[in-house]
Each structure stands twice: as C-alpha cells, then as structure tokens.
Motif scaffolding. Sequence first.
Motif, PDB file in Angstrom:
ATOM      1  N   ILE A  13      55.467  33.212  42.039  1.00 58.31           N
ATOM      2  CA  ILE A  13      54.209  32.202  41.339  1.00 58.31           C
ATOM      3  C   ILE A  13      53.122  32.997  41.239  1.00 58.31           C
ATOM      4  O   ILE A  13      53.134  34.173  42.030  1.00 58.31           O
ATOM      5  N   SER A  14      52.103  32.681  40.497  1.00 59.23           N
ATOM      6  CA  SER A  14      51.067  33.396  40.793  1.00 59.23           C
ATOM      7  C   SER A  14      49.948  32.464  41.465  1.00 59.23           C
ATOM      8  O   SER A  14      49.884  31.014  40.853  1.00 59.23           O
ATOM      9  N   VAL A  15      49.052  32.763  42.095  1.00 59.63           N
ATOM     10  CA  VAL A  15      48.108  32.190  42.905  1.00 59.63           C
ATOM     11  C   VAL A  15      46.659  32.903  42.547  1.00 59.63           C
ATOM     12  O   VAL A  15      46.688  34.036  42.935  1.00 59.63           O
ATOM     13  N   ALA A  16      45.882  32.175  42.034  1.00 54.95           N
ATOM     14  CA  ALA A  16      44.658  32.810  41.447  1.00 54.95           C
ATOM     15  C   ALA A  16      43.472  32.106  41.703  1.00 54.95           C
ATOM     16  O   ALA A  16      43.365  30.744  41.445  1.00 54.95           O
ATOM     17  N   HIS A  17      42.078  32.668  42.038  1.00 52.40           N
ATOM     18  CA  HIS A  17      41.035  32.025  42.378  1.00 52.40           C
ATOM     19  C   HIS A  17      40.036  32.376  41.106  1.00 52.40           C
ATOM     20  O   HIS A  17      39.996  33.280  40.816  1.00 52.40           O
ATOM     21  N   LEU A  21      35.576  35.101  36.296  1.00 53.99           N
ATOM     22  CA  LEU A  21      36.182  35.597  37.270  1.00 53.99           C
ATOM     23  C   LEU A  21      37.555  35.054  37.687  1.00 53.99           C
ATOM     24  O   LEU A  21      37.898  34.171  37.736  1.00 53.99           O
ATOM     25  N   ILE A  22      38.357  36.120  37.601  1.00 59.19           N
ATOM     26  CA  ILE A  22      39.989  35.936  37.851  1.00 59.19           C
ATOM     27  C   ILE A  22      40.274  37.014  38.920  1.00 59.19           C
ATOM     28  O   ILE A  22      40.343  38.054  38.759  1.00 59.19           O
ATOM     29  N   GLU A  23      40.563  36.282  40.271  1.00 56.94           N
ATOM     30  CA  GLU A  23      40.981  36.937  41.414  1.00 56.94           C
ATOM     31  C   GLU A  23      42.409  36.430  41.707  1.00 56.94           C
ATOM     32  O   GLU A  23      42.743  35.432  42.113  1.00 56.94           O
ATOM     33  N   GLU A  24      43.423  37.405  41.221  1.00 59.30           N
ATOM     34  CA  GLU A  24      44.786  36.967  41.418  1.00 59.30           C
ATOM     35  C   GLU A  24      45.179  37.411  43.062  1.00 59.30           C
ATOM     36  O   GLU A  24      45.318  38.666  43.350  1.00 59.30           O
ATOM     37  N   HIS A  25      45.680  36.719  43.586  1.00 62.29           N
ATOM     38  CA  HIS A  25      46.264  36.924  45.116  1.00 62.29           C
ATOM     39  C   HIS A  25      47.602  37.332  45.113  1.00 62.29           C
ATOM     40  O   HIS A  25      47.819  38.052  45.801  1.00 62.29           O
ATOM     41  N   PHE A  26      48.434  36.427  44.440  1.00 57.46           N
ATOM     42  CA  PHE A  26      49.843  36.900  44.277  1.00 57.46           C
ATOM     43  C   PHE A  26      50.159  36.393  42.790  1.00 57.46           C
ATOM     44  O   PHE A  26      49.682  35.639  42.222  1.00 57.46           O
ATOM     45  N   GLY A  27      51.148  37.436  42.451  1.00 56.92           N
ATOM     46  CA  GLY A  27      51.655  37.038  40.948  1.00 56.92           C
ATOM     47  C   GLY A  27      51.948  38.367  40.425  1.00 56.92           C
ATOM     48  O   GLY A  27      52.526  39.188  40.964  1.00 56.92           O
ATOM     49  N   ASN A  28      52.112  38.753  39.053  1.00 60.89           N
ATOM     50  CA  ASN A  28      52.309  39.889  38.271  1.00 60.89           C
ATOM     51  C   ASN A  28      51.481  41.083  38.489  1.00 60.89           C
ATOM     52  O   ASN A  28      51.893  42.356  38.321  1.00 60.89           O
ATOM     53  N   ALA A  29      49.987  40.827  38.820  1.00 60.79           N
ATOM     54  CA  ALA A  29      49.179  41.974  38.794  1.00 60.79           C
ATOM     55  C   ALA A  29      48.692  42.213  40.089  1.00 60.79           C
ATOM     56  O   ALA A  29      47.981  43.395  40.238  1.00 60.79           O
ATOM     57  N   LYS A  31      52.786  38.194  53.962  1.00 61.32           N
ATOM     58  CA  LYS A  31      52.196  39.014  53.272  1.00 61.32           C
ATOM     59  C   LYS A  31      50.591  38.366  53.525  1.00 61.32           C
ATOM     60  O   LYS A  31      50.649  37.259  52.963  1.00 61.32           O
ATOM     61  N   ILE A  32      49.674  39.307  53.869  1.00 62.73           N
ATOM     62  CA  ILE A  32      48.362  38.877  53.824  1.00 62.73           C
ATOM     63  C   ILE A  32      47.674  39.325  52.454  1.00 62.73           C
ATOM     64  O   ILE A  32      47.827  40.711  52.451  1.00 62.73           O
ATOM     65  N   GLN A  33      46.958  38.755  51.828  1.00 62.25           N
ATOM     66  CA  GLN A  33      46.168  39.179  50.789  1.00 62.25           C
ATOM     67  C   GLN A  33      44.849  39.634  50.994  1.00 62.25           C
ATOM     68  O   GLN A  33      43.928  38.315  51.184  1.00 62.25           O
ATOM     69  N   LYS A  34      44.370  40.683  51.286  1.00 60.04           N
ATOM     70  CA  LYS A  34      42.850  40.875  51.439  1.00 60.04           C
ATOM     71  C   LYS A  34      42.080  41.463  50.376  1.00 60.04           C
ATOM     72  O   LYS A  34      40.746  41.543  50.397  1.00 60.04           O
ATOM     73  N   THR A  35      42.575  41.999  49.238  1.00 60.68           N
ATOM     74  CA  THR A  35      42.240  42.523  48.282  1.00 60.68           C
ATOM     75  C   THR A  35      42.652  41.988  46.953  1.00 60.68           C
ATOM     76  O   THR A  35      43.502  42.945  46.479  1.00 60.68           O
ATOM     77  N   PRO A  36      42.381  40.826  46.484  1.00 60.24           N
ATOM     78  CA  PRO A  36      43.129  40.450  45.294  1.00 60.24           C
ATOM     79  C   PRO A  36      42.552  41.127  44.127  1.00 60.24           C
ATOM     80  O   PRO A  36      41.656  41.952  44.056  1.00 60.24           O
ATOM     81  N   PHE A  37      43.689  41.434  43.063  1.00 61.18           N
ATOM     82  CA  PHE A  37      43.285  41.974  41.855  1.00 61.18           C
ATOM     83  C   PHE A  37      42.392  41.309  40.932  1.00 61.18           C
ATOM     84  O   PHE A  37      42.696  40.019  40.545  1.00 61.18           O
ATOM     85  N   VAL A  38      41.333  41.881  40.675  1.00 61.80           N
ATOM     86  CA  VAL A  38      40.284  41.179  39.894  1.00 61.80           C
ATOM     87  C   VAL A  38      40.645  41.410  38.151  1.00 61.80           C
ATOM     88  O   VAL A  38      40.802  42.894  37.953  1.00 61.80           O
ATOM     89  N   VAL A  39      41.063  40.401  37.602  1.00 59.43           N
ATOM     90  CA  VAL A  39      41.706  40.691  36.184  1.00 59.43           C
ATOM     91  C   VAL A  39      40.450  41.111  35.166  1.00 59.43           C
ATOM     92  O   VAL A  39      39.425  40.043  35.337  1.00 59.43           O
ATOM     93  N   PRO A  40      40.285  41.980  34.369  1.00 58.44           N
ATOM     94  CA  PRO A  40      39.253  42.237  33.630  1.00 58.44           C
ATOM     95  C   PRO A  40      39.250  41.179  32.614  1.00 58.44           C
ATOM     96  O   PRO A  40      40.139  41.010  31.913  1.00 58.44           O
ATOM     97  N   THR A  41      38.022  40.673  32.450  1.00 58.59           N
ATOM     98  CA  THR A  41      37.699  39.742  31.164  1.00 58.59           C
ATOM     99  C   THR A  41      36.579  40.086  30.626  1.00 58.59           C
ATOM    100  O   THR A  41      35.691  40.920  30.924  1.00 58.59           O
ATOM    101  N   ASP A  42      36.208  39.631  29.387  1.00 56.60           N
ATOM    102  CA  ASP A  42      35.262  39.655  28.565  1.00 56.60           C
ATOM    103  C   ASP A  42      34.397  38.571  28.274  1.00 56.60           C
ATOM    104  O   ASP A  42      33.496  38.505  27.091  1.00 56.60           O
ATOM    105  N   ASP A  43      34.830  37.486  28.791  1.00 55.04           N
ATOM    106  CA  ASP A  43      34.086  36.097  28.706  1.00 55.04           C
ATOM    107  C   ASP A  43      33.462  35.606  29.741  1.00 55.04           C
ATOM    108  O   ASP A  43      33.155  34.573  29.855  1.00 55.04           O
ATOM    109  N   GLY A  44      33.049  36.430  30.904  1.00 56.10           N
ATOM    110  CA  GLY A  44      32.396  36.036  31.926  1.00 56.10           C
ATOM    111  C   GLY A  44      33.087  35.380  32.952  1.00 56.10           C
ATOM    112  O   GLY A  44      32.598  34.835  34.103  1.00 56.10           O
TER     113      GLY A  44
END
Length: 118
Positions: A34-38, A20-28, A5-18
């Motif tokens: 496993i979860s992999v996040a930039h 950036l969370i881009e989840e490539h693999f995981g629950n979202a 599986k290729i991830q081209k559009t990671p899920f950007v987790v909404p935050t209120d503290d500035g």
Amino acid sequence: MKKYKIQKTPFVVPTDDGKLIEEHFGNASIKSEISVAHMVAPPYWSEPFQTPNFDEYTYIIKGKKQFNIEGELIVLEAGQSIKINKGARIQYSNPFETECEYLAICLPAFSIDLVNRE
C-alpha cells in the motif's frame, strides 16, 4: 530481523503545482503493498481527471478538499474521510482559499502506471 519499519524521512515527490507529497510507504519510499502519503494541497489547486486502478482512502486533517467522482461533487472537511473504489473517474481539487492537509492511502500502492490521468 525486526518485525517493523519506522519511516523517519519520507520521500518528497517532486511536483510543479505547489502540492506537497510526502510518501511514507509505497513505491517511492519504503516498499509496501500500500502507499501512505501525507499531502498538502495549496489553495486553488486541482489535478486532471483520472481513473485509477487502485482503491484510495483519504482522511482530511485540515481544510477542505473537493472530489468530483463520476460527475458528483463532494466536499470533505477536517475529520472526515472517504474511500474511492478503483475504476471510478475522479478529479481532486482544492478550490478554496486555504490549504488542505490530508492523508492518502492507496491499495495497491500508488503507481503512475495505475493512475490513468487524462
């Protein structure tokens, strides 16, 4: 069926503290055990203490990140990594003047139900 599986559009987790969370693999995003996040933590960012029910691996790409693990302060810089075992009480922060870019991998995958934030 393809065996990858290729991830081209990671899920950007909404935050209120500035942060950036881009989840490539995981629950979202693409479901995975496993979860992999930039992530990018802005200067002077911090989270509350937590006691996760997952192992977390962190690799620092740029900048520095501070870890308070069971009362011990550890600072990692670019090119360094750490594994924190599940059940450890930890606080993540970036008390520095520059942002910190890093990868976070959680096993099992990150879930708000498993993080146990204080």
